[in-house]
Structures are given as structure tokens and as C-alpha cells.
Design a protein around this motif. Structure first.
Motif, PDB file in Angstrom:
ATOM      1  N   LEU A  66      -7.853 -14.894  -0.538  1.00 38.27           N
ATOM      2  CA  LEU A  66      -9.833 -14.177   0.445  1.00 38.27           C
ATOM      3  C   LEU A  66     -10.598 -15.987   0.285  1.00 38.27           C
ATOM      4  O   LEU A  66     -11.295 -15.741   1.619  1.00 38.27           O
ATOM      5  CB  LEU A  66     -10.395 -13.946  -1.078  1.00 38.27           C
ATOM      6  CG  LEU A  66     -10.180 -12.475  -1.150  1.00 38.27           C
ATOM      7  CD1 LEU A  66     -10.464 -11.485  -2.291  1.00 38.27           C
ATOM      8  CD2 LEU A  66     -10.432 -11.235  -0.157  1.00 38.27           C
TER       9      LEU A  66
ATOM     10  N   GLN B 120     -11.091 -17.253   4.306  1.00 35.53           N
ATOM     11  CA  GLN B 120     -12.569 -16.812   5.154  1.00 35.53           C
ATOM     12  C   GLN B 120     -13.036 -18.317   5.988  1.00 35.53           C
ATOM     13  O   GLN B 120     -13.678 -18.054   7.070  1.00 35.53           O
ATOM     14  CB  GLN B 120     -13.013 -16.644   3.598  1.00 35.53           C
ATOM     15  CG  GLN B 120     -15.475 -16.132   4.400  1.00 35.53           C
ATOM     16  CD  GLN B 120     -14.835 -14.920   4.659  1.00 35.53           C
ATOM     17  OE1 GLN B 120     -15.082 -13.750   4.950  1.00 35.53           O
ATOM     18  NE2 GLN B 120     -15.588 -15.300   6.588  1.00 35.53           N
TER      19      GLN B 120
ATOM     20  N   ARG C 251      -9.081  -7.400   0.737  1.00 40.86           N
ATOM     21  CA  ARG C 251     -10.959  -7.175  -0.398  1.00 40.86           C
ATOM     22  C   ARG C 251     -10.080  -5.468  -0.722  1.00 40.86           C
ATOM     23  O   ARG C 251     -11.027  -4.786  -1.741  1.00 40.86           O
ATOM     24  CB  ARG C 251     -11.770  -6.578   0.416  1.00 40.86           C
ATOM     25  CG  ARG C 251     -12.606  -8.468   1.213  1.00 40.86           C
ATOM     26  CD  ARG C 251     -13.473  -8.194   1.901  1.00 40.86           C
ATOM     27  NE  ARG C 251     -13.667  -9.635   2.118  1.00 40.86           N
ATOM     28  CZ  ARG C 251     -14.125  -9.842   3.471  1.00 40.86           C
ATOM     29  NH1 ARG C 251     -13.749  -8.761   4.668  1.00 40.86           N
ATOM     30  NH2 ARG C 251     -14.758 -11.298   3.904  1.00 40.86           N
ATOM     31  N   THR C 252      -9.000  -4.476  -0.260  1.00 37.20           N
ATOM     32  CA  THR C 252      -8.852  -3.958  -1.144  1.00 37.20           C
ATOM     33  C   THR C 252      -8.257  -3.921  -1.597  1.00 37.20           C
ATOM     34  O   THR C 252      -7.991  -3.019  -2.984  1.00 37.20           O
ATOM     35  CB  THR C 252      -7.941  -2.424   0.573  1.00 37.20           C
ATOM     36  OG1 THR C 252      -7.671  -3.223  -0.138  1.00 37.20           O
ATOM     37  CG2 THR C 252      -9.212  -2.383   0.928  1.00 37.20           C
TER      38      THR C 252
ATOM     39  N   ASP D 142     -10.329 -10.990  10.611  1.00 38.14           N
ATOM     40  CA  ASP D 142     -10.264  -9.750   9.598  1.00 38.14           C
ATOM     41  C   ASP D 142     -10.105  -8.579   9.604  1.00 38.14           C
ATOM     42  O   ASP D 142     -10.039  -8.290   7.898  1.00 38.14           O
ATOM     43  CB  ASP D 142     -11.648  -9.211  10.866  1.00 38.14           C
ATOM     44  CG  ASP D 142     -12.519 -10.080  11.279  1.00 38.14           C
ATOM     45  OD1 ASP D 142     -13.626 -10.829  10.362  1.00 38.14           O
ATOM     46  OD2 ASP D 142     -12.819  -9.575  12.582  1.00 38.14           O
ATOM     47  N   LYS D 143      -8.804  -8.553   9.719  1.00 38.35           N
ATOM     48  CA  LYS D 143      -7.669  -7.502   9.461  1.00 38.35           C
ATOM     49  C   LYS D 143      -7.039  -7.869   7.978  1.00 38.35           C
ATOM     50  O   LYS D 143      -6.905  -6.822   6.965  1.00 38.35           O
ATOM     51  CB  LYS D 143      -6.443  -6.901  10.209  1.00 38.35           C
ATOM     52  CG  LYS D 143      -5.829  -6.227  10.264  1.00 38.35           C
ATOM     53  CD  LYS D 143      -5.026  -5.946  11.052  1.00 38.35           C
ATOM     54  CE  LYS D 143      -3.779  -4.615  10.941  1.00 38.35           C
ATOM     55  NZ  LYS D 143      -3.292  -3.956  12.378  1.00 38.35           N
TER      56      LYS D 143
ATOM     57  N   THR E 275       1.173  -1.362  -0.055  1.00 35.60           N
ATOM     58  CA  THR E 275       0.087  -0.177  -0.267  1.00 35.60           C
ATOM     59  C   THR E 275       1.051   1.132  -0.115  1.00 35.60           C
ATOM     60  O   THR E 275       0.654   2.321  -0.209  1.00 35.60           O
ATOM     61  CB  THR E 275      -0.953  -0.036   0.963  1.00 35.60           C
ATOM     62  OG1 THR E 275      -0.254  -0.308   2.610  1.00 35.60           O
ATOM     63  CG2 THR E 275      -1.973  -1.390   1.017  1.00 35.60           C
TER      64      THR E 275
ATOM     65  N   LEU F 102      -8.482  -9.812   5.726  1.00 39.43           N
ATOM     66  CA  LEU F 102      -9.152 -10.334   5.173  1.00 39.43           C
ATOM     67  C   LEU F 102     -10.152  -8.586   4.771  1.00 39.43           C
ATOM     68  O   LEU F 102     -10.064  -8.437   3.191  1.00 39.43           O
ATOM     69  CB  LEU F 102     -11.035 -10.747   5.160  1.00 39.43           C
ATOM     70  CG  LEU F 102     -10.557 -11.882   6.234  1.00 39.43           C
ATOM     71  CD1 LEU F 102     -11.848 -12.935   5.886  1.00 39.43           C
ATOM     72  CD2 LEU F 102     -10.440 -12.851   4.590  1.00 39.43           C
ATOM     73  N   GLU F 103     -10.466  -7.440   5.495  1.00 32.24           N
ATOM     74  CA  GLU F 103     -10.273  -6.046   4.786  1.00 32.24           C
ATOM     75  C   GLU F 103      -9.138  -6.147   3.833  1.00 32.24           C
ATOM     76  O   GLU F 103      -9.636  -5.442   2.735  1.00 32.24           O
ATOM     77  CB  GLU F 103      -9.833  -5.106   6.531  1.00 32.24           C
ATOM     78  CG  GLU F 103     -10.481  -3.776   5.926  1.00 32.24           C
ATOM     79  CD  GLU F 103     -10.226  -3.199   7.515  1.00 32.24           C
ATOM     80  OE1 GLU F 103     -11.049  -1.786   7.351  1.00 32.24           O
ATOM     81  OE2 GLU F 103     -10.347  -3.630   8.098  1.00 32.24           O
ATOM     82  N   LYS F 104      -7.329  -6.157   4.870  1.00 32.73           N
ATOM     83  CA  LYS F 104      -7.233  -5.774   3.468  1.00 32.73           C
ATOM     84  C   LYS F 104      -6.818  -6.156   1.844  1.00 32.73           C
ATOM     85  O   LYS F 104      -6.355  -5.734   1.122  1.00 32.73           O
ATOM     86  CB  LYS F 104      -5.462  -5.538   4.228  1.00 32.73           C
ATOM     87  CG  LYS F 104      -5.451  -4.518   4.973  1.00 32.73           C
ATOM     88  CD  LYS F 104      -3.913  -4.571   5.888  1.00 32.73           C
ATOM     89  CE  LYS F 104      -3.841  -4.245   7.296  1.00 32.73           C
ATOM     90  NZ  LYS F 104      -3.439  -2.480   6.243  1.00 32.73           N
TER      91      LYS F 104
END
Length: 238
Positions: A202, A206, A231-232, A224-225, A151, A227-229
Motif C-alpha cells: 500500500l 501510493q 485496500r479491500t 489506482d486499480k 478474490t 490500490l483499490e484492490k
């Protein structure tokens, strides 16, 4: 008579139950009860960790081999916590150097010349079920480092990441969405054996999150952290 026999059995059961509970509690560290043992274990991550910590598993020469690399360490949560700390989020990796205790597993992310997880090792015997959990925790923290790195750097994508696996760590990397390279180049060192795949990652995380129990708060926060990253991230090119 039947009533007296029944009362005697109830009395014996009442006396045995506390002993049974004490036995189960004390057996958590017994290798014969590995499932209970792993459930009782809690890890904490040191991210990034120093070369001195990594050297306890990989040796001093290897720990200093790549100057631009970042190490992570997985410690037993029962070992001494790093002090002092200005702030420590319960769900976040510990970023200070621990004052004591040996790492259970270490891993290294090398970002140049080719992004790679080139070292993942553990002190635990492979037969110990806790070894798998420690190494998977190590991989999770390495992937968080990689996701943070891409990022901040233009032109990098999640699937640029590769890995060098052993016979043991290969299956664990695949549990986190890495795919085996069909024809690796054996003339290179380290040998690139696996590549990161965004769709597979992913699905893998999950699936891992869905298997967690209600008490697995720390693991769920990490998944969760990640997966959040994930998905971006931009979809991989065909």
C-alpha cells in the motif's frame, strides 16, 4: 554597435531553436538521454500471454514448465497491436496474442503448490533505464493477476504470495512492497527470496502514484486499480 549585435544574437537564436527541438526529439532513443528515452516509451501489457511469447525470452522449455502458471508480457507500444479485437479499454491489458513484435519483459505467476512469482525477465540491457520500467510494469500486471485470483479462491490472502528474485529484480520487487526473506531455503528450486507484504505494498504503490506526472495517464490508472484492490484485502494476522 550594441543594438546591431543584439539583433544578430536574436537572429542566431531563432535559427538555432528549431534545430535544438529537432535534436531533443530525435535523441529520445539515445542511451545517453535515458531519462528522456524512458519518458517517451509507452508499454502495453499482454495478459495473460501465451507460452510462445514468453519463450522468446525464457526459452521454450521453461515457458512450458508449469502448466497451471500464467504469463504476462510487456510489449513496446509501438509494436503491432493484436487484431482483431472486439473491444479494447485504453486502460486495460490487451488479452489477445500480438501478431508481431518481441516482448520487452515477461513474468510468470504460479499459483500451485506455493503462490509465487517465479520468473521475471527482460530482453533489455540492465544498463538501459527502460529495463527497470518494463520489469516494474511486468510486476504490476502479475500483482493484478494475483489480486484477481485471490478474490475467486477461498482461504487465500495477499501475503501468501512469494517471489524468486535475481540480484537485479530484488530491488524492483521491493519497490512494489515485497520484503526480503532473511533466511531463504537454498535447497529449494526456485529459491524463495521475497514475500509480499500488504502494508508495504500500500505504501509502495501510493508512493509510486504520487511520483507520476500529469501525462502518465496509463500508469496512474494501473496504480489506482491496484490500490483499490489492495485496500479491500483483509489485514494480515499479527
Amino acid at each position: 554597435n550594441v543594438q546591431a549585435t543584439g539583433m544578430l544574437m536574436l537572429s542566431a537564436f531563432a535559427a538555432w531553436t528549431p534545430l535544438r527541438n529537432d535534436y531533443l526529439a530525435s535523441s529520445c532513443s539515445n542511451s545517453k538521454c535515458s531519462r528522456i528515452h524512458v519518458a517517451c516509451m509507452r508499454f502495453r501489457a499482454v495478459v495473460p500471454c501465451s507460452a510462445e511469447i514468453a519463450a522468446q525470452i525464457v526459452g521454450e522449455e521453461r515457458s512450458l514448465a508449469a502448466k497451471d502458471a500464467k504469463w504476462v508480457a510487456i510489449m513496446d507500444a509501438g509494436s503491432p497491436s493484436p487484431k482483431p479485437l472486439e473491444y479494447q479499454d485504453f486502460f486495460s491489458p490487451i488479452t489477445a496474442t500480438p501478431l508481431g513484435g518481441s516482448p520487452l519483459a515477461v513474468g510468470r505467476l504460479r499459483v500451485t503448490p506455493t503462490p509465487m512469482l517465479d520468473t521475471i525477465m527482460s530482453l533489455l540491457p540492465k544498463e538501459d533505464a527502460a529495463c527497470e520500467k518494463a520489469i516494474l510494469s511486468c510486476i504490476d500486471q502479475l500483482l493484478l493477476l494475483w489480486l484477481d485470483h485471490i478474490t475467486s479462491e477461498d482461504g487465500l490472502h495477499y501475503e501468501d504470495l512469494q517471489a524468486s528474485a535475481t540480484l537485479y529484480t530484488a530491488s524492483l520487487l521491493e519497490k512494489r512492497g515485497f520484503l526480503e526473506i532473511e533466511k531463504p531455503d537454498f535447497s529449494q528450486r526456485p529459491i524463495t527470496s521475497h514475500s509480499a507484504r500488504l502494508p508495504a505494498a500500500l505504501i509502495a504503490f501510493q508512493f509510486a502514484a504520487n511520483k507520476l506526472e500529469a501525462g502518465d495517464i496509463q500508469e496512474r490508472a494501473i496504480f489506482d486499480k491496484i490500490l483499490e484492490k489492495l485496500r479491500t484485502q483483509a489485514s494480515p494476522s499479527a
